[in-house]
Design a protein around this motif. Structure first.
Motif, PDB file in Angstrom:
ATOM      1  N   LEU A  41     -49.219  37.270 -29.796  1.00  0.00           N
ATOM      2  CA  LEU A  41     -49.658  36.604 -31.009  1.00  0.00           C
ATOM      3  C   LEU A  41     -48.655  36.798 -32.138  1.00  0.00           C
ATOM      4  N   HIS A  42     -48.098  37.996 -32.238  1.00  0.00           N
ATOM      5  CA  HIS A  42     -47.129  38.247 -33.301  1.00  0.00           C
ATOM      6  C   HIS A  42     -45.919  37.335 -33.152  1.00  0.00           C
ATOM      7  N   GLY A  43     -45.437  37.184 -31.923  1.00  0.00           N
ATOM      8  CA  GLY A  43     -44.307  36.288 -31.697  1.00  0.00           C
ATOM      9  C   GLY A  43     -44.650  34.841 -31.979  1.00  0.00           C
ATOM     10  N   GLU A  44     -45.833  34.421 -31.584  1.00  0.00           N
ATOM     11  CA  GLU A  44     -46.265  33.044 -31.826  1.00  0.00           C
ATOM     12  C   GLU A  44     -46.439  32.777 -33.318  1.00  0.00           C
ATOM     13  N   TRP A  45     -46.969  33.766 -34.045  1.00  0.00           N
ATOM     14  CA  TRP A  45     -47.126  33.613 -35.492  1.00  0.00           C
ATOM     15  C   TRP A  45     -45.771  33.394 -36.161  1.00  0.00           C
ATOM     16  N   ALA A  46     -44.778  34.173 -35.768  1.00  0.00           N
ATOM     17  CA  ALA A  46     -43.439  34.027 -36.346  1.00  0.00           C
ATOM     18  C   ALA A  46     -42.859  32.655 -36.031  1.00  0.00           C
ATOM     19  N   HIS A  47     -43.141  32.145 -34.830  1.00  0.00           N
ATOM     20  CA  HIS A  47     -42.655  30.812 -34.455  1.00  0.00           C
ATOM     21  C   HIS A  47     -43.293  29.742 -35.335  1.00  0.00           C
ATOM     22  N   ARG A  48     -44.568  29.921 -35.683  1.00  0.00           N
ATOM     23  CA  ARG A  48     -45.263  28.942 -36.526  1.00  0.00           C
ATOM     24  C   ARG A  48     -44.897  29.089 -38.003  1.00  0.00           C
ATOM     25  N   HIS A  49     -44.500  30.303 -38.408  1.00  0.00           N
ATOM     26  CA  HIS A  49     -44.219  30.571 -39.821  1.00  0.00           C
ATOM     27  C   HIS A  49     -42.856  31.252 -39.981  1.00  0.00           C
ATOM     28  N   PRO A  50     -41.774  30.576 -39.608  1.00  0.00           N
ATOM     29  CA  PRO A  50     -40.456  31.228 -39.669  1.00  0.00           C
ATOM     30  C   PRO A  50     -40.051  31.636 -41.079  1.00  0.00           C
ATOM     31  N   GLY A  51     -40.423  30.824 -42.076  1.00  0.00           N
ATOM     32  CA  GLY A  51     -40.056  31.172 -43.446  1.00  0.00           C
ATOM     33  C   GLY A  51     -40.740  32.437 -43.915  1.00  0.00           C
ATOM     34  N   LEU A  52     -42.036  32.540 -43.660  1.00  0.00           N
ATOM     35  CA  LEU A  52     -42.762  33.752 -44.050  1.00  0.00           C
ATOM     36  C   LEU A  52     -42.282  34.961 -43.258  1.00  0.00           C
ATOM     37  N   TYR A  53     -41.943  34.751 -41.985  1.00  0.00           N
ATOM     38  CA  TYR A  53     -41.437  35.861 -41.186  1.00  0.00           C
ATOM     39  C   TYR A  53     -40.160  36.420 -41.813  1.00  0.00           C
ATOM     40  N   LYS A  54     -39.265  35.536 -42.229  1.00  0.00           N
ATOM     41  CA  LYS A  54     -38.004  35.993 -42.811  1.00  0.00           C
ATOM     42  C   LYS A  54     -38.245  36.765 -44.101  1.00  0.00           C
ATOM     43  N   VAL A  55     -39.164  36.294 -44.933  1.00  0.00           N
ATOM     44  CA  VAL A  55     -39.441  36.997 -46.182  1.00  0.00           C
ATOM     45  C   VAL A  55     -40.119  38.333 -45.907  1.00  0.00           C
ATOM     46  N   LEU A  56     -41.031  38.356 -44.928  1.00  0.00           N
ATOM     47  CA  LEU A  56     -41.777  39.568 -44.627  1.00  0.00           C
ATOM     48  C   LEU A  56     -40.890  40.655 -44.039  1.00  0.00           C
TER      49      LEU A  56
ATOM     50  N   ALA B 157     -37.875  45.392 -29.698  1.00  0.00           N
ATOM     51  CA  ALA B 157     -37.536  44.307 -28.779  1.00  0.00           C
ATOM     52  C   ALA B 157     -38.175  42.992 -29.223  1.00  0.00           C
ATOM     53  N   VAL B 158     -39.439  43.050 -29.585  1.00  0.00           N
ATOM     54  CA  VAL B 158     -40.144  41.833 -29.994  1.00  0.00           C
ATOM     55  C   VAL B 158     -39.551  41.278 -31.286  1.00  0.00           C
ATOM     56  N   HIS B 159     -39.321  42.158 -32.263  1.00  0.00           N
ATOM     57  CA  HIS B 159     -38.729  41.693 -33.518  1.00  0.00           C
ATOM     58  C   HIS B 159     -37.332  41.125 -33.291  1.00  0.00           C
ATOM     59  N   GLY B 160     -36.565  41.745 -32.424  1.00  0.00           N
ATOM     60  CA  GLY B 160     -35.233  41.224 -32.132  1.00  0.00           C
ATOM     61  C   GLY B 160     -35.308  39.833 -31.541  1.00  0.00           C
ATOM     62  N   SER B 161     -36.205  39.653 -30.588  1.00  0.00           N
ATOM     63  CA  SER B 161     -36.374  38.346 -29.965  1.00  0.00           C
ATOM     64  C   SER B 161     -36.851  37.310 -30.981  1.00  0.00           C
ATOM     65  N   VAL B 162     -37.848  37.693 -31.763  1.00  0.00           N
ATOM     66  CA  VAL B 162     -38.407  36.759 -32.746  1.00  0.00           C
ATOM     67  C   VAL B 162     -37.360  36.384 -33.792  1.00  0.00           C
ATOM     68  N   SER B 163     -36.623  37.383 -34.297  1.00  0.00           N
ATOM     69  CA  SER B 163     -35.617  37.114 -35.313  1.00  0.00           C
ATOM     70  C   SER B 163     -34.533  36.183 -34.778  1.00  0.00           C
ATOM     71  N   MET B 164     -34.097  36.405 -33.553  1.00  0.00           N
ATOM     72  CA  MET B 164     -33.078  35.538 -32.972  1.00  0.00           C
ATOM     73  C   MET B 164     -33.617  34.123 -32.775  1.00  0.00           C
ATOM     74  N   ARG B 165     -34.865  33.998 -32.370  1.00  0.00           N
ATOM     75  CA  ARG B 165     -35.462  32.664 -32.198  1.00  0.00           C
ATOM     76  C   ARG B 165     -35.557  31.934 -33.534  1.00  0.00           C
ATOM     77  N   VAL B 166     -35.896  32.673 -34.596  1.00  0.00           N
ATOM     78  CA  VAL B 166     -36.007  32.069 -35.916  1.00  0.00           C
ATOM     79  C   VAL B 166     -34.633  31.659 -36.451  1.00  0.00           C
ATOM     80  N   ASN B 167     -33.633  32.519 -36.262  1.00  0.00           N
ATOM     81  CA  ASN B 167     -32.314  32.291 -36.848  1.00  0.00           C
ATOM     82  C   ASN B 167     -31.371  31.503 -35.953  1.00  0.00           C
ATOM     83  N   GLN B 168     -31.652  31.466 -34.647  1.00  0.00           N
ATOM     84  CA  GLN B 168     -30.822  30.709 -33.710  1.00  0.00           C
ATOM     85  C   GLN B 168     -31.719  29.838 -32.818  1.00  0.00           C
TER      86      GLN B 168
END
Length: 212
Positions: A106-121, A170-181
């Motif tokens: 769910l955390h990864g899916e949330w970041a995918h739906r809200h990339p802008g908020l993820y980056k700020v958070l 690991a999850v944050h690394g994956s999520v951050s890379m998905r958001v930024n790349q």
């Protein structure tokens, strides 16, 4: 100063009981919308927030001393909403492994739906200037869930806090890379999360259900 704006600001300052809190909620909601769009806390202005909901900028200062105070309140609301969704995801099963998988995915899916908020958070300069103690709840609860898996014999015994940190990194690394790349050829998130859980936590996951 524009006379109309000044009058609006004074009128807002005399809100009947309860309306001031509603205005505060409107301001936070507007900040969340703009932060999602901007993906940068430094790009947010209190005037832009005021324009978004049609109030005078002075009305924002009645509730928030400065931009950082508003962004922190917005991120706290964002975090609380995410934790509510985590609770709902965990409630779908009584199995600790299934609950751990649900909350991680769910955390990864949330970041995918809200990339802008993820980056700020997680990636904003605000993280470097001030503390966000509410963010520790997600990590603490992940650690507690991993400990439950260990206690139930569903994961190898060990230091649950260290395993939790490895998993979250690991999850944050994956999520951050998905958001930024986003243009990279990414595997399905659920498959990657499953690999993290089996390799880092040591749980055994049931095979995926076959399509009819």
């Amino acid at each position: 100063m524009d006379t109309t704006s000044a009058e609006q600001g004074r009128a807002r300052g005399r809100n009947p009981r309860g309306q001031g809190e509603r205005l505060r909620e409107d301001i936070i909601a507007a900040a969340l919308r703009l932060l999602e769009e901007l993906a940068d806390d430094q790009a947010l202005s209190l005037r832009a927030v005021a324009r978004d909901i049609g109030i005078a900028a002075t009305s924002v200062y009645i509730h928030f001393a400065d931009r950082d105070a508003l962004v922190l309140a917005a991120l706290k609301r964002c975090h609380d909403d995410l934790m509510h969704d985590v609770d709902r995801a965990e409630a779908t099963s009584a199995d600790p492994v299934a609950q751990l998988r649900a909350r991680t995915l769910l955390h990864g899916e949330w970041a995918h739906r809200h990339p802008g908020l993820y980056k700020v958070l997680h990636e904003s300069t605000l993280n470097q200037r001030t503390g966000m103690p509410f963010k520790s709840e997600l990590g603490d609860r992940t650690t507690a869930m991993i400990q439950r898996c260990m206690d139930a014999g569903l994961a190898p015994a060990g230091d649950a806090a260290a395993v939790s940190l490895d998993l979250r990194a690991a999850v944050h690394g994956s999520v951050s890379m998905r958001v930024n790349q986003p243009d990279l050829s990414w595997p399905p998130l659920d498959e990657q999360v499953d690999r993290f859980l089996t390799k880092l936590v040591g749980v055994t996951l049931p095979p995926p259900a076959l399509s009819p």
